[in-house]
Design a protein around this motif. Structure first.
Motif, PDB file in Angstrom:
ATOM      1  N   LEU A 127       0.658  -0.887  -0.204  1.00  0.00           N
ATOM      2  CA  LEU A 127      -0.028   0.084  -0.386  1.00  0.00           C
ATOM      3  C   LEU A 127       0.610   1.853  -0.661  1.00  0.00           C
ATOM      4  N   LEU A 128      -0.049   2.116  -0.729  1.00  0.00           N
ATOM      5  CA  LEU A 128       1.188   3.989  -0.716  1.00  0.00           C
ATOM      6  C   LEU A 128      -0.154   4.814  -0.159  1.00  0.00           C
ATOM      7  N   PHE A 129       1.066   4.988   0.778  1.00  0.00           N
ATOM      8  CA  PHE A 129      -0.085   6.490   1.347  1.00  0.00           C
ATOM      9  C   PHE A 129       0.331   7.473   1.099  1.00  0.00           C
ATOM     10  N   ARG A 130       0.021   8.423   0.319  1.00  0.00           N
ATOM     11  CA  ARG A 130       0.142  10.133   0.208  1.00  0.00           C
ATOM     12  C   ARG A 130      -0.436  11.091   0.949  1.00  0.00           C
ATOM     13  N   PHE A 131      -0.139  11.536   1.594  1.00  0.00           N
ATOM     14  CA  PHE A 131      -0.114  13.097   2.258  1.00  0.00           C
ATOM     15  C   PHE A 131      -0.390  14.642   1.855  1.00  0.00           C
ATOM     16  N   ASP A 132      -0.920  14.864   1.725  1.00  0.00           N
ATOM     17  CA  ASP A 132      -1.667  16.169   1.476  1.00  0.00           C
ATOM     18  C   ASP A 132      -0.944  17.049   3.477  1.00  0.00           C
TER      19      ASP A 132
END
Length: 153
Positions: free
Chosen positions: A55-60
């Motif tokens: 899983l790839l989590f990308r945060f803003d």
């Protein structure tokens, strides 16, 4: 001054480092507060026994007020799960990543929820509109307006 996002992610990372991850979940990479990678594996008997997914989590900068962008990615030959709520590009149709997101949720709680989603799957198949969606999908799954209509898989 650190942003709310950086403070929250720093706290979550510290908890992961001190307490570890739940069984079947492993932190692969968290070098910054922009993106993290985890592997998840369904424990016990399931259609996904012995399969490991990344899983790839990308945060803003609005995390945790806004949800992270989360998708399955191919790493070291490991591919996205074939699941009725997972598109072949790794995008996940799950209400907790959209309309039911809450700032009380954490990266680990998302991993556990997705692990549970896989564990309860009754049939390995792609979403009915997979080909059409993948052809037109944005790079960021958060830019998709999902229609949540089936929580039985």
């Amino acid at each position: 001054m650190a942003s709310i996002s950086a403070r929250r992610l720093s706290k979550e990372l510290k908890e992961i480092m001190n307490e570890g991850c739940p069984v079947g979940i492993t932190l692969l990479k968290a070098e910054d507060f922009v993106s993290w990678q985890f592997t998840i594996q369904v424990m016990g008997e399931s259609l996904y026994k012995d399969e490991i997914f990344t899983l790839l989590f990308r945060f803003d900068r609005d995390y945790p007020i806004s949800s992270p962008a989360v998708q399955f990615v191919t790493v070291d030959g490991k591919v996205s799960p074939v699941h009725p709520h997972v598109y072949s590009n790794g995008h996940i149709c799950a209400s907790i990543l959209g309309s039911e997101w809450s700032p009380v949720l954490s990266v680990i709680s998302v991993c556990v929820t997705l692990q549970s989603m896989l564990a309860s799957c009754k049939k390995k198949e792609r979403p009915a509109d997979n080909d059409r969606y993948v052809r037109h999908a944005p790079d960021n799954p958060k830019k998709t307006q999902w229609h949540y209509d089936d929580d039985t898989v």
